[in-house]
Write a protein that holds these residues in place. Structure first.
Motif, PDB file in Angstrom:
ATOM      1  N   ARG A   1      52.727  54.349  44.514  1.00  0.00           N
ATOM      2  CA  ARG A   1      53.945  55.302  44.285  1.00  0.00           C
ATOM      3  C   ARG A   1      55.106  54.572  43.854  1.00  0.00           C
ATOM      4  NH1 ARG A   1      51.113  60.160  43.745  1.00  0.00           N
ATOM      5  NH2 ARG A   1      49.409  60.259  45.373  1.00  0.00           N
ATOM      6  N   LEU A   2      55.739  55.078  43.017  1.00  0.00           N
ATOM      7  CA  LEU A   2      56.981  54.367  42.352  1.00  0.00           C
ATOM      8  C   LEU A   2      57.938  53.964  43.665  1.00  0.00           C
ATOM      9  CD1 LEU A   2      58.457  53.400  40.299  1.00  0.00           C
ATOM     10  CD2 LEU A   2      59.793  55.725  39.804  1.00  0.00           C
ATOM     11  N   SER A   3      58.240  55.057  44.654  1.00  0.00           N
ATOM     12  CA  SER A   3      59.182  54.736  45.722  1.00  0.00           C
ATOM     13  C   SER A   3      58.784  53.714  46.434  1.00  0.00           C
ATOM     14  CB  SER A   3      59.419  55.971  46.402  1.00  0.00           C
ATOM     15  OG  SER A   3      58.220  56.276  46.980  1.00  0.00           O
ATOM     16  N   SER A   4      57.409  53.388  46.814  1.00  0.00           N
ATOM     17  CA  SER A   4      56.963  52.433  47.476  1.00  0.00           C
ATOM     18  C   SER A   4      56.815  51.119  46.962  1.00  0.00           C
ATOM     19  CB  SER A   4      55.744  53.100  48.375  1.00  0.00           C
ATOM     20  OG  SER A   4      54.855  53.199  47.510  1.00  0.00           O
ATOM     21  N   PHE A   5      56.353  51.323  45.800  1.00  0.00           N
ATOM     22  CA  PHE A   5      56.273  49.914  44.710  1.00  0.00           C
ATOM     23  C   PHE A   5      57.713  49.066  44.556  1.00  0.00           C
ATOM     24  CE2 PHE A   5      55.774  47.338  41.017  1.00  0.00           C
ATOM     25  CZ  PHE A   5      54.715  46.572  41.587  1.00  0.00           C
ATOM     26  N   LYS A   6      58.914  50.077  44.377  1.00  0.00           N
ATOM     27  CA  LYS A   6      60.028  49.333  44.244  1.00  0.00           C
ATOM     28  C   LYS A   6      60.636  48.673  45.624  1.00  0.00           C
ATOM     29  CE  LYS A   6      62.366  52.363  41.000  1.00  0.00           C
ATOM     30  NZ  LYS A   6      63.589  53.449  40.579  1.00  0.00           N
ATOM     31  N   SER A   7      60.122  49.004  46.907  1.00  0.00           N
ATOM     32  CA  SER A   7      60.504  48.432  47.977  1.00  0.00           C
ATOM     33  C   SER A   7      59.830  47.179  48.484  1.00  0.00           C
ATOM     34  CB  SER A   7      60.272  49.217  49.194  1.00  0.00           C
ATOM     35  OG  SER A   7      59.007  49.685  49.395  1.00  0.00           O
ATOM     36  N   ARG A   8      59.021  46.715  47.397  1.00  0.00           N
ATOM     37  CA  ARG A   8      58.032  45.466  47.729  1.00  0.00           C
ATOM     38  C   ARG A   8      58.933  44.298  48.021  1.00  0.00           C
ATOM     39  NH1 ARG A   8      58.669  46.476  42.395  1.00  0.00           N
ATOM     40  NH2 ARG A   8      58.700  44.758  40.930  1.00  0.00           N
ATOM     41  N   PRO A   9      58.626  43.192  48.460  1.00  0.00           N
ATOM     42  CA  PRO A   9      59.468  42.075  48.897  1.00  0.00           C
ATOM     43  C   PRO A   9      59.907  41.470  47.690  1.00  0.00           C
ATOM     44  CG  PRO A   9      57.290  41.752  50.168  1.00  0.00           C
ATOM     45  CD  PRO A   9      57.141  43.156  49.071  1.00  0.00           C
ATOM     46  N   ARG A  10      61.271  40.945  47.852  1.00  0.00           N
ATOM     47  CA  ARG A  10      61.879  40.202  46.832  1.00  0.00           C
ATOM     48  C   ARG A  10      61.169  38.911  46.368  1.00  0.00           C
ATOM     49  NH1 ARG A  10      67.033  40.500  45.173  1.00  0.00           N
ATOM     50  NH2 ARG A  10      67.705  41.782  47.041  1.00  0.00           N
ATOM     51  N   LEU A  11      60.584  38.359  47.451  1.00  0.00           N
ATOM     52  CA  LEU A  11      59.705  37.160  46.779  1.00  0.00           C
ATOM     53  C   LEU A  11      58.619  37.465  45.638  1.00  0.00           C
ATOM     54  CD1 LEU A  11      59.586  34.017  47.237  1.00  0.00           C
ATOM     55  CD2 LEU A  11      57.879  34.471  49.115  1.00  0.00           C
ATOM     56  N   HIS A  12      57.955  39.041  45.926  1.00  0.00           N
ATOM     57  CA  HIS A  12      57.064  39.176  45.187  1.00  0.00           C
ATOM     58  C   HIS A  12      57.560  39.627  43.758  1.00  0.00           C
ATOM     59  CE1 HIS A  12      53.737  40.683  47.992  1.00  0.00           C
ATOM     60  NE2 HIS A  12      54.111  39.496  48.293  1.00  0.00           N
ATOM     61  N   LYS A  13      58.652  40.164  43.595  1.00  0.00           N
ATOM     62  CA  LYS A  13      59.631  40.432  42.415  1.00  0.00           C
ATOM     63  C   LYS A  13      59.745  39.207  41.589  1.00  0.00           C
ATOM     64  CE  LYS A  13      61.588  44.563  44.247  1.00  0.00           C
ATOM     65  NZ  LYS A  13      63.033  45.325  44.580  1.00  0.00           N
ATOM     66  N   ILE A  14      60.211  38.003  42.384  1.00  0.00           N
ATOM     67  CA  ILE A  14      60.467  36.958  42.043  1.00  0.00           C
ATOM     68  C   ILE A  14      59.146  36.114  41.117  1.00  0.00           C
ATOM     69  CG2 ILE A  14      61.170  34.483  42.071  1.00  0.00           C
ATOM     70  CD1 ILE A  14      63.060  35.368  44.207  1.00  0.00           C
ATOM     71  N   GLY A  15      58.099  36.413  41.736  1.00  0.00           N
ATOM     72  CA  GLY A  15      56.889  35.777  41.227  1.00  0.00           C
ATOM     73  C   GLY A  15      56.340  36.576  40.203  1.00  0.00           C
ATOM     74  N   GLU A  16      56.462  37.799  40.342  1.00  0.00           N
ATOM     75  CA  GLU A  16      56.161  38.742  38.920  1.00  0.00           C
ATOM     76  C   GLU A  16      56.919  38.208  37.694  1.00  0.00           C
ATOM     77  OE1 GLU A  16      56.655  42.607  40.192  1.00  0.00           O
ATOM     78  OE2 GLU A  16      55.351  42.657  42.012  1.00  0.00           O
ATOM     79  N   ALA A  17      58.232  38.042  37.885  1.00  0.00           N
ATOM     80  CA  ALA A  17      59.094  37.542  36.779  1.00  0.00           C
ATOM     81  C   ALA A  17      58.702  36.653  36.259  1.00  0.00           C
ATOM     82  CB  ALA A  17      60.722  37.622  37.277  1.00  0.00           C
ATOM     83  N   ALA A  18      58.576  35.388  36.967  1.00  0.00           N
ATOM     84  CA  ALA A  18      57.877  34.151  36.550  1.00  0.00           C
ATOM     85  C   ALA A  18      56.590  34.058  35.972  1.00  0.00           C
ATOM     86  CB  ALA A  18      58.007  32.942  37.611  1.00  0.00           C
ATOM     87  N   SER A  19      55.760  35.009  36.724  1.00  0.00           N
ATOM     88  CA  SER A  19      54.410  35.048  35.852  1.00  0.00           C
ATOM     89  C   SER A  19      54.438  35.815  34.469  1.00  0.00           C
ATOM     90  CB  SER A  19      53.412  35.761  36.983  1.00  0.00           C
ATOM     91  OG  SER A  19      53.283  35.224  38.264  1.00  0.00           O
ATOM     92  N   ARG A  20      55.215  36.797  34.603  1.00  0.00           N
ATOM     93  CA  ARG A  20      55.260  37.599  33.337  1.00  0.00           C
ATOM     94  C   ARG A  20      55.735  36.468  31.991  1.00  0.00           C
ATOM     95  NH1 ARG A  20      57.095  43.725  32.482  1.00  0.00           N
ATOM     96  NH2 ARG A  20      57.415  43.564  30.329  1.00  0.00           N
ATOM     97  N   LEU A  21      56.664  35.725  32.320  1.00  0.00           N
ATOM     98  CA  LEU A  21      57.150  34.836  31.363  1.00  0.00           C
ATOM     99  C   LEU A  21      56.025  33.902  30.839  1.00  0.00           C
ATOM    100  CD1 LEU A  21      60.727  33.773  32.719  1.00  0.00           C
ATOM    101  CD2 LEU A  21      60.242  35.091  30.660  1.00  0.00           C
ATOM    102  N   LEU A  22      55.076  33.453  31.831  1.00  0.00           N
ATOM    103  CA  LEU A  22      54.153  32.690  31.439  1.00  0.00           C
ATOM    104  C   LEU A  22      52.854  33.311  30.910  1.00  0.00           C
ATOM    105  CD1 LEU A  22      54.201  30.086  34.430  1.00  0.00           C
ATOM    106  CD2 LEU A  22      54.871  29.617  32.170  1.00  0.00           C
ATOM    107  N   SER A  23      52.771  34.744  31.181  1.00  0.00           N
ATOM    108  CA  SER A  23      51.743  35.400  30.995  1.00  0.00           C
ATOM    109  C   SER A  23      50.940  35.467  29.580  1.00  0.00           C
ATOM    110  CB  SER A  23      52.039  37.112  31.259  1.00  0.00           C
ATOM    111  OG  SER A  23      52.906  37.537  30.138  1.00  0.00           O
ATOM    112  N   PRO A  24      51.666  35.104  28.336  1.00  0.00           N
ATOM    113  CA  PRO A  24      51.003  34.843  26.969  1.00  0.00           C
ATOM    114  C   PRO A  24      50.110  33.725  27.224  1.00  0.00           C
ATOM    115  CG  PRO A  24      53.425  35.428  26.694  1.00  0.00           C
ATOM    116  CD  PRO A  24      53.297  35.131  28.268  1.00  0.00           C
ATOM    117  N   LEU A  25      50.213  32.786  28.125  1.00  0.00           N
ATOM    118  CA  LEU A  25      49.151  31.702  28.180  1.00  0.00           C
ATOM    119  C   LEU A  25      48.146  31.842  29.025  1.00  0.00           C
ATOM    120  CD1 LEU A  25      51.951  28.841  28.192  1.00  0.00           C
ATOM    121  CD2 LEU A  25      51.092  30.311  26.101  1.00  0.00           C
ATOM    122  N   LEU A  26      48.006  32.893  29.953  1.00  0.00           N
ATOM    123  CA  LEU A  26      47.171  33.062  31.103  1.00  0.00           C
ATOM    124  C   LEU A  26      45.760  33.481  30.663  1.00  0.00           C
ATOM    125  CD1 LEU A  26      49.557  34.885  33.881  1.00  0.00           C
ATOM    126  CD2 LEU A  26      49.017  32.363  33.361  1.00  0.00           C
TER     127      LEU A  26
END
Length: 475
Positions: free
Chosen positions: A450-475
């Protein structure tokens, strides 16, 4: 001061080199630039040995023509789909654009003399493959990303050795990275029994040839040229019993009996030539057969040795023409910009777009990269589910009543641009309904985000997602 200037010049040279070489793949260039920024010299050396553009050698092209001629000679005895009115139980009548794209894959024609069997999970798949191997009379061709020397690997070895001793020709291709943990003695035993085995780009050779990044992710079994299997299942005990980390392993495979096996055979022959430098020929590879059913199938393959990205092009075009539904299952979801836009646009246009991804994954960085796309897709109206029963490894796509796909390719940039992959496109309503039935069963074992609950995920997760997305073309 002079050393600072030299270091700066060297760094600028590295940056410009990557930008010039990767100008066709901006996201990949950004990922390598990030690595280069963090590890200035090591990053460039890694790039040099891992990211060289894969070029198809002249000998591979020449052999591709030879094997295709043999296959097409066999297909002249069968009925191919040439008219849009004959495809997909009449569902394609107003889909000229998609039809012409599928017809453009000249090395993979749409065949109409096939019997299809959708297989679930390791137990069912292995039993069907082993049963077919036991019935082999002329040859057995196998191509896997991973072959393990565990219990199911030993069972395959025993059956294959017995068939080879009985005079059946057995050839096996395994990927050098995917099967890296398998002991050499396993393949030595096979070879001692007269079985030909070949490693596709062994790690050491691939490293020095600067092709380490390109892996053969295909899973193919061909029996006597008329029975074939493909899908997401390798040879390993985890596909039977899961493992302590991931639990139950949910997967999808496909059995094909008929003309589409000719296309699988052609792919195997070209891969065998590339890996073993042996040209396979003979009408026994493309034998005549009795038509058991009239199901329509197209085998679409892609890889870094081709200038086209056939699987990606097929998926994108199918998604673009969807009117009512798009159902996707993928263990690794890292779409390129075109697919991401296609899914968002479809959902915003009222198409029922649903995606199943794992709750648990075998790679945390890949999972973070996948989750980085969730928020924008949810905002567009895409419904996303996380599989709760274990690890879902199926790779399926359903678009309207037009087609369904079962194959080896994930919805990620590695599958589309770096790996050797293939998928089977199914057009008949019965096959599509079976894939949909399995998809809906997996939905029942999944939890919707659900969008509302997903938006409330921990900030650390969001940072991990951003870094992983930058590297994602190589994964």
């Amino acid at each position: 001061m002079i050393w600072v200037i030299i270091a700066l010049v060297v760094f600028i040279f590295q940056v410009l080199t990557i930008l010039i070489v990767e100008y066709r793949h901006p996201s990949k260039a950004v990922a390598w630039q990030l690595i280069l920024f963090v590890f200035p010299l090591i990053g460039f050396v890694t790039y040099y040995f891992m990211a060289k553009e894969f070029q198809r050698k002249r000998t591979v092209r020449r052999h591709g023509i030879v094997s295709t001629e043999l296959r097409l000679r066999a297909l002249r005895r069968t009925k191919l789909i040439h008219r849009i009115s004959d495809l997909g139980d009449g569902q394609f009548i107003h889909q000229e654009r998609l039809f012409h794209l599928l017809q453009s894959f000249s090395m993979s024609p749409i065949t109409s003399c096939n019997k299809i069997e959708v297989l679930q999970n390791g137990h069912e798949t292995y039993e069907q493959i082993l049963k077919a191997i036991e019935q082999a009379e002329d040859h057995i061709h196998m191509e896997y990303y991973t072959i393990r020397d565990d219990r199911i690997g030993e069972r395959f070895k025993e059956v294959l050795i017995r068939k080879a001793m009985a005079g059946v020709q057995v050839r096996i291709i395994y990927d050098g990275v995917g099967s890296y943990e398998t002991h050499g003695s396993y393949f030595s035993e096979l070879e001692s029994a007269g079985i030909q085995t070949c490693c596709f780009l062994p790690p050491r050779l691939a490293f020095f040839e600067k092709r380490m990044n390109y892996r053969n992710h295909r899973k193919i079994v061909i029996i006597d040229g008329t029975t074939g299997f493909l899908g997401g299942i390798n040879i390993g005990d985890e596909y039977l019993n899961g493992n302590s980390k991931l639990g139950f392993w949910r997967d999808t495979h496909l059995g094909i009996y008929g003309d589409a096996v000719y296309s699988l055979q052609d792919i195997f022959m070209r891969d065998w030539w590339f890996a073993a430098r042996e040209k396979l020929s003979g009408q026994n590879l493309f034998p005549e057969h009795q038509c058991q059913s009239n199901e329509q199938v197209q085998i679409v393959s892609s890889g870094p040795d081709s200038s086209a990205n056939a699987v990606l092009e097929c998926y994108f075009n199918a998604i673009a023409v969807a009117k009512s539904r798009i159902y996707i299952t993928s263990p690794y979801f890292i779409p390129d910009t075109s697919l991401l836009m296609g899914l968002r646009t479809a959902a915003l246009s009222g198409v029922d777009v649903r995606l199943i991804i794992p709750q648990v994954c075998d790679s945390q960085i890949v999972m973070f990269a996948s989750l980085s796309y969730v928020e924008e897709l949810l905002e567009a109206g895409v419904r996303i589910y996380r599989y709760q029963k274990g690890f879902i490894h199926s790779k399926t796509l359903i678009v309207d009543r037009l087609l369904a796909s079962i194959g080896t390719a994930n919805i990620d940039m590695r599958s589309f641009f770096s790996n050797f992959e293939l998928t089977a496109i199914l057009f008949n309503s019965g096959s599509i309904e079976q894939v949909e039935k399995d998809f809906r069963r997996d939905l029942q074992a999944s939890e919707e985000l659900r969008l509302s609950s997903f938006k409330s995920r921990p900030r650390l997760h969001k940072i991990g997602e951003a870094a992983s997305r930058l590297l994602s073309p190589l994964l």
